[in-house]
Design a protein around this motif. Structure first.
Motif, PDB file in Angstrom:
ATOM      1  N   ARG A 152      46.075  44.702  36.272  1.00  0.00           N
ATOM      2  CA  ARG A 152      45.514  43.987  37.534  1.00  0.00           C
ATOM      3  C   ARG A 152      46.368  44.006  38.730  1.00  0.00           C
ATOM      4  NH1 ARG A 152      42.595  38.676  36.091  1.00  0.00           N
ATOM      5  NH2 ARG A 152      42.200  38.703  38.406  1.00  0.00           N
ATOM      6  N   TRP A 153      47.575  44.059  38.458  1.00  0.00           N
ATOM      7  CA  TRP A 153      48.715  43.427  39.039  1.00  0.00           C
ATOM      8  C   TRP A 153      49.612  44.577  39.574  1.00  0.00           C
ATOM      9  CZ3 TRP A 153      48.283  38.982  41.409  1.00  0.00           C
ATOM     10  CH2 TRP A 153      47.281  38.115  40.893  1.00  0.00           C
ATOM     11  N   GLY A 154      49.318  45.818  38.880  1.00  0.00           N
ATOM     12  CA  GLY A 154      50.170  46.936  39.035  1.00  0.00           C
ATOM     13  C   GLY A 154      50.283  47.894  37.953  1.00  0.00           C
ATOM     14  N   SER A 155      50.288  49.097  38.283  1.00  0.00           N
ATOM     15  CA  SER A 155      50.255  50.067  37.059  1.00  0.00           C
ATOM     16  C   SER A 155      51.274  49.861  35.993  1.00  0.00           C
ATOM     17  CB  SER A 155      50.263  51.430  37.369  1.00  0.00           C
ATOM     18  OG  SER A 155      50.611  52.377  36.413  1.00  0.00           O
ATOM     19  N   THR A 156      50.933  49.756  34.770  1.00  0.00           N
ATOM     20  CA  THR A 156      52.115  49.504  33.814  1.00  0.00           C
ATOM     21  C   THR A 156      52.536  50.866  33.086  1.00  0.00           C
ATOM     22  OG1 THR A 156      50.258  49.160  32.130  1.00  0.00           O
ATOM     23  CG2 THR A 156      51.384  47.268  32.984  1.00  0.00           C
ATOM     24  N   PRO A 415      39.780  54.323  43.032  1.00  0.00           N
ATOM     25  CA  PRO A 415      40.454  53.507  43.577  1.00  0.00           C
ATOM     26  C   PRO A 415      41.984  53.700  42.961  1.00  0.00           C
ATOM     27  CG  PRO A 415      38.897  52.430  42.890  1.00  0.00           C
ATOM     28  CD  PRO A 415      38.620  53.842  42.059  1.00  0.00           C
ATOM     29  N   LEU A 416      43.245  53.801  43.806  1.00  0.00           N
ATOM     30  CA  LEU A 416      44.604  53.779  43.512  1.00  0.00           C
ATOM     31  C   LEU A 416      44.991  52.571  42.537  1.00  0.00           C
ATOM     32  CD1 LEU A 416      46.089  55.911  46.503  1.00  0.00           C
ATOM     33  CD2 LEU A 416      45.087  56.740  44.231  1.00  0.00           C
ATOM     34  N   PRO A 417      46.001  52.681  41.539  1.00  0.00           N
ATOM     35  CA  PRO A 417      46.098  51.613  40.821  1.00  0.00           C
ATOM     36  C   PRO A 417      46.518  50.533  41.758  1.00  0.00           C
ATOM     37  CG  PRO A 417      47.219  53.632  39.933  1.00  0.00           C
ATOM     38  CD  PRO A 417      46.650  54.278  41.299  1.00  0.00           C
ATOM     39  N   ASN A 418      47.280  50.442  42.742  1.00  0.00           N
ATOM     40  CA  ASN A 418      47.709  49.290  43.490  1.00  0.00           C
ATOM     41  C   ASN A 418      46.317  48.847  44.436  1.00  0.00           C
ATOM     42  OD1 ASN A 418      47.763  51.402  45.175  1.00  0.00           O
ATOM     43  ND2 ASN A 418      49.535  50.745  46.181  1.00  0.00           N
ATOM     44  N   TRP A 419      45.422  49.271  44.447  1.00  0.00           N
ATOM     45  CA  TRP A 419      44.289  48.766  45.340  1.00  0.00           C
ATOM     46  C   TRP A 419      43.628  47.497  44.802  1.00  0.00           C
ATOM     47  CZ3 TRP A 419      40.992  53.373  47.411  1.00  0.00           C
ATOM     48  CH2 TRP A 419      41.568  54.038  48.222  1.00  0.00           C
ATOM     49  N   GLY A 420      43.409  47.298  43.164  1.00  0.00           N
ATOM     50  CA  GLY A 420      43.188  46.145  42.823  1.00  0.00           C
ATOM     51  C   GLY A 420      41.457  45.761  43.063  1.00  0.00           C
ATOM     52  N   LEU A 421      41.017  47.112  43.260  1.00  0.00           N
ATOM     53  CA  LEU A 421      39.389  46.832  43.533  1.00  0.00           C
ATOM     54  C   LEU A 421      38.794  46.191  42.021  1.00  0.00           C
ATOM     55  CD1 LEU A 421      38.308  49.866  45.590  1.00  0.00           C
ATOM     56  CD2 LEU A 421      38.633  47.519  46.269  1.00  0.00           C
ATOM     57  N   PRO A 422      38.033  45.202  42.052  1.00  0.00           N
ATOM     58  CA  PRO A 422      37.390  44.481  41.031  1.00  0.00           C
ATOM     59  C   PRO A 422      36.313  45.238  40.515  1.00  0.00           C
ATOM     60  CG  PRO A 422      36.842  43.329  42.773  1.00  0.00           C
ATOM     61  CD  PRO A 422      37.626  44.232  43.462  1.00  0.00           C
ATOM     62  N   GLY A 423      36.018  45.492  39.189  1.00  0.00           N
ATOM     63  CA  GLY A 423      34.486  46.080  38.580  1.00  0.00           C
ATOM     64  C   GLY A 423      34.733  47.416  38.808  1.00  0.00           C
ATOM     65  N   GLY A 424      33.429  48.054  38.608  1.00  0.00           N
ATOM     66  CA  GLY A 424      33.292  49.801  38.336  1.00  0.00           C
ATOM     67  C   GLY A 424      32.608  50.292  39.577  1.00  0.00           C
TER      68      GLY A 424
END
Length: 508
Positions: A152-156, A415-424
């Protein structure tokens, strides 16, 4: 000698820098890692004032104490490195000790601005809204992520399992005051800056170049001579996923190396405002609220309509607004010249957090168009561009019977990984399974940024899996925004083909 001062991001302490710091030290550099108050080892230190809240100013003071402990010496250049949230105390400290700091390095984080709190950079949009509602007086803490929540805070991407376990074990709650207190900068001295962009987290030099080209005055600083950029093909925690490569980039940044963005040519319009690549009928528009209608010259009876949905985010004060951009007006006039109503509109996608609002704007505009007596309400096509692509998910998930075709041109389809858009909700690839027999026309450019291209490939893979009706129009030598950037025969043919496919689905 270069002196690196490494400042960690949210929830983390100095331990995240261990491997990178060791490599810098082995190369002969002096290295200091900072434990910010309330985080890392500093969390268990004896507090000096248990009643004092920990805020951004506290963390700026932490960085200043490290700088002030270093005796000035000829050739001793200080480079401040901030990851994630850590860039905010780094910027605050550099602003107050500009004469001591040779360069700032932002590791996978945007350049902070005066008066803007770190909260604005939190990728989880819903969490951002919840924290903003608590107010700046809040002295609480934000719990750290559990192991499966770091994404949720950035791609791992690239982080070994053992490193992710340790990151989780050592994570500490983030004092809310550090996120809610606005950063205050004097701007008296401009310190050279380097951005290290992690492409696995959705950022790249090409994406930054595109954003700068939109003309946002706040981003023009990124074209200054002292600003450079590097890319690393990894996720949001390069100090854990590729510490050796990060150390190498930091040393190059300290030497002033890196890619530079060219400032805009004041004598030329930005790329998105250059002329449309086709000669189209100069048909007048009819403006109704946030919607423009381009009507066929000699239409009899209600006509089908194509609604063109612009991308973004677009700054709220951008002028002209997207419905007047040459690409959108060019497509709309082309459609009207072919006997259908061309529609452009402005929606309020001014920030990544605005997708729900923008989707509502688009839905309302479509209903306004369908209600117009000159429009055949049962023959509508929607055509999405660029960052407007995620909005298409709503229409793919439950396509109405009157939607005869959905088109997308160089779209962002996840959504790109750093967008943080919740849900689907805004994930077209996931919505595609419910699209049924809805015809889809996708224009794909060969010179797309890898981050956006990956979302298109994900969408096409999903289409194959559910046998969706997707027609692909390829522009092998086209860039994102090719209609004004690449006025070639190949590009013109692609526009003709895509328009032909869409109009073919609207005709009886």
């Amino acid at each position: 000698m270069t002196v690196f001062i490494l400042v960690p991001g949210m929830f983390t302490g100095a331990q995240v820098w261990e491997e990178t710091a060791a490599r810098l030290a082995k190369a002969g550099d002096e290295v200091h890692t900072v434990d910010l108050t309330g985080l890392g080892a500093a969390r268990v230190a004896e507090p000096t004032d248990v009643d004092a809240p920990v805020d951004l100013e506290t963390h700026i003071a932490d960085v200043l104490s490290v700088i002030d402990a270093l005796a000035p010496a000829p050739g001793r250049e200080i480079v401040l490195v901030g990851h994630d949230y850590g860039v905010h105390p780094v910027m605050g400290a550099a602003d107050r000790r500009a004469e001591r700091v040779a360069r700032i390095v932002c590791v996978d984080s945007a350049l902070p601005r005066d008066g803007v709190p770190a909260l604005a950079a939190v990728p989880d949009q819903r969490l951002r809204e919840q924290m903003a509602e608590r107010g700046s007086a809040e002295r609480g803490e934000l719990p750290p992520p559990v192991r499966d929540e770091w994404q949720r805070w950035g791609s791992t991407a690239g982080v070994p399992a053992a490193a992710l376990d340790r990151l989780t074990d050592l994570a500490a709650p983030q004092p809310l005051g550090t996120l809610l207190q606005p950063l205050r900068l004097t701007g008296a001295v401009a310190v050279p800056t380097t951005g290290v962009l992690c492409t696995g987290n959705g950022t790249s030099i090409e994406l930054v170049r595109m954003l700068v080209g939109m003309g946002d005055p706040a981003l023009q600083v990124l074209t200054a001579p002292g600003v450079t950029f590097f890319e690393l093909p990894t996720g949001h925690w390069p100090m854990l996923s590729c510490p050796a490569e990060l150390a190498d980039v930091l040393r190059k940044a300290a030497a002033g190396e890196g890619n530079r963005l060219e400032p805009a040519d004041a004598t030329q319009p930005p790329a998105h405002l250059r002329p449309f690549l086709l000669d189209v009928p100069d048909l007048p528009r009819e403006r109704i609220g946030n919607v423009d209608l381009y009507l066929p010259a000699h239409a009899e009876g209600p006509r089908p309509a194509v609604v063109f949905v612009h991308g973004g985010p677009v700054p709220a004060d951008a002028r002209p607004t997207p419905r007047d951009w040459p690409t959108l007006t060019g497509y709309a006039r082309y459609a009207a010249g072919e006997g259908v109503v061309g529609v452009t509109l402005d929606h309020r996608l001014h920030d990544i957090a605005d997708y729900e609002r923008a989707a509502g704007d688009v839905a309302a505009a479509v209903e306004r168009v369908r209600a117009d007596p000159r429009v055949d309400a049962d023959r509508i096509a929607l055509w999405f561009f660029s960052g407007g692509g995620p909005i298409a998910a709503d229409w793919l998930a439950a396509p109405p019977t009157w939607l005869r075709c959905l088109a997308a041109t160089y779209p962002v389809l996840a959504p790109l990984p750093n967008w943080g858009l919740p849900g689907g909700r805004f994930r077209p690839a996931e919505a595609l399974a419910h699209a049924g027999a809805l015809p889809i026309v996708l224009t794909r450019v060969g010179l797309e940024s890898p981050e956006i291209a990956a979302t298109v490939e994900e969408f096409l893979a999903a289409a194959t899996g559910c046998r969706a009706q997707v027609e692909v129009v390829d522009v092998p030598n086209g860039h994102h925004g090719f209609e004004t950037r690449d006025p070639t025969d190949e590009s013109r043919e692609a526009v003709h083909r895509a328009m032909g496919r869409v109009l073919g689905r609207l005709r009886p």
